[in-house]
Design a protein around this motif. Sequence first.
Motif, PDB file in Angstrom:
ATOM      1  N   GLY A 177      -7.268 -18.071 -17.612  1.00 32.53           N
ATOM      2  CA  GLY A 177      -6.258 -18.736 -18.327  1.00 32.53           C
ATOM      3  C   GLY A 177      -4.958 -18.990 -17.191  1.00 32.53           C
ATOM      4  N   ASN A 178      -3.972 -18.589 -17.280  1.00 27.85           N
ATOM      5  CA  ASN A 178      -2.754 -18.782 -16.320  1.00 27.85           C
ATOM      6  C   ASN A 178      -2.798 -18.168 -15.381  1.00 27.85           C
ATOM      7  OD1 ASN A 178      -2.019 -20.823 -18.240  1.00 27.85           O
ATOM      8  ND2 ASN A 178      -0.876 -19.320 -19.521  1.00 27.85           N
ATOM      9  N   GLY A 179      -3.597 -17.202 -14.932  1.00 26.98           N
ATOM     10  CA  GLY A 179      -3.662 -16.300 -13.781  1.00 26.98           C
ATOM     11  C   GLY A 179      -2.778 -15.108 -13.994  1.00 26.98           C
ATOM     12  N   PRO A 180      -2.615 -14.378 -12.791  1.00 25.21           N
ATOM     13  CA  PRO A 180      -1.592 -13.357 -12.879  1.00 25.21           C
ATOM     14  C   PRO A 180      -0.282 -13.591 -13.121  1.00 25.21           C
ATOM     15  CG  PRO A 180      -2.988 -13.221 -10.804  1.00 25.21           C
ATOM     16  CD  PRO A 180      -3.395 -14.451 -11.563  1.00 25.21           C
TER      17      PRO A 180
ATOM     18  N   VAL B 263      -1.785 -21.117  -8.355  1.00 19.11           N
ATOM     19  CA  VAL B 263      -2.056 -19.940  -9.149  1.00 19.11           C
ATOM     20  C   VAL B 263      -2.939 -19.103  -8.466  1.00 19.11           C
ATOM     21  CG1 VAL B 263      -2.310 -18.637 -11.309  1.00 19.11           C
ATOM     22  CG2 VAL B 263      -1.252 -20.958 -11.289  1.00 19.11           C
ATOM     23  N   PRO B 264      -2.730 -17.745  -7.855  1.00 17.97           N
ATOM     24  CA  PRO B 264      -3.621 -17.275  -7.334  1.00 17.97           C
ATOM     25  C   PRO B 264      -4.688 -16.513  -8.227  1.00 17.97           C
ATOM     26  CG  PRO B 264      -1.680 -15.806  -7.377  1.00 17.97           C
ATOM     27  CD  PRO B 264      -1.306 -17.298  -7.988  1.00 17.97           C
ATOM     28  N   THR B 265      -5.795 -16.251  -7.652  1.00 16.10           N
ATOM     29  CA  THR B 265      -6.665 -15.241  -8.810  1.00 16.10           C
ATOM     30  C   THR B 265      -6.147 -13.829  -8.447  1.00 16.10           C
ATOM     31  OG1 THR B 265      -8.242 -15.077  -6.889  1.00 16.10           O
ATOM     32  CG2 THR B 265      -8.487 -16.962  -8.596  1.00 16.10           C
ATOM     33  N   TRP B 266      -6.605 -12.986  -9.474  1.00 16.04           N
ATOM     34  CA  TRP B 266      -6.346 -11.525  -9.342  1.00 16.04           C
ATOM     35  C   TRP B 266      -7.013 -11.022  -8.012  1.00 16.04           C
ATOM     36  CZ3 TRP B 266      -9.704  -7.597  -8.879  1.00 16.04           C
ATOM     37  CH2 TRP B 266      -9.172  -6.243  -8.968  1.00 16.04           C
ATOM     38  N   HIS B 267      -8.338 -11.567  -7.818  1.00 11.43           N
ATOM     39  CA  HIS B 267      -9.200 -11.123  -6.530  1.00 11.43           C
ATOM     40  C   HIS B 267      -8.199 -11.587  -5.325  1.00 11.43           C
ATOM     41  CE1 HIS B 267     -12.940 -10.582  -4.345  1.00 11.43           C
ATOM     42  NE2 HIS B 267     -12.362 -11.649  -3.668  1.00 11.43           N
ATOM     43  N   ALA B 268      -7.563 -12.682  -5.187  1.00 10.43           N
ATOM     44  CA  ALA B 268      -6.877 -13.147  -3.966  1.00 10.43           C
ATOM     45  C   ALA B 268      -5.614 -12.275  -3.836  1.00 10.43           C
ATOM     46  CB  ALA B 268      -6.340 -14.407  -3.866  1.00 10.43           C
TER      47      ALA B 268
END
Length: 147
Positions: free
Chosen positions: A64-67, A138-143
């Motif tokens: 979705g929209n990312g963190p 939009v960063p990934t949660w992982h990043a």
Amino acid sequence: MTAVLVLNADLGPLHRVTLRHAVRMLLREVAVVHESEPDRLIGVYPMPKVVRLVSYVVTRWRFGNGPAWSRAGVHARDGRRCGYCGKDATTIDHILPRSRGGRNTWKNTVAACTVCNQRKGDRTPAEAGMVLRIQPSVPTWHALAQR
Ligand SMILES: [Zn+2]
């Protein structure tokens, strides 16, 4: 480098990370060892094959929209470097200024040093004749977890 599988708190597999990243997650106490190599240690931890997150991560973030946006998150995403000059960033710049309706979103914000932030002021980068070194995304949660 050995890849370590990361499980969500409900044991759903999320992704693989490097061993180094997995150990950082253990150190930060965001994850615990779920399955380890027998008789092998890395520091004080059993050598992890699988780690499990301590708190549940809502996985729709990944699609979705990312963190959720946060100032700390913008700094983490941008490596604490100014989006304009690359020096140490201590502030957040709104690409479209807040005074003109710019919002707190990942794509409208970059880490910035105070000099660039003040120089840009109430203008867009184009108006101020300033060039962004990065394309804010939009960063990934992982990043975010890697920082
Ligand atoms: Zn700067």
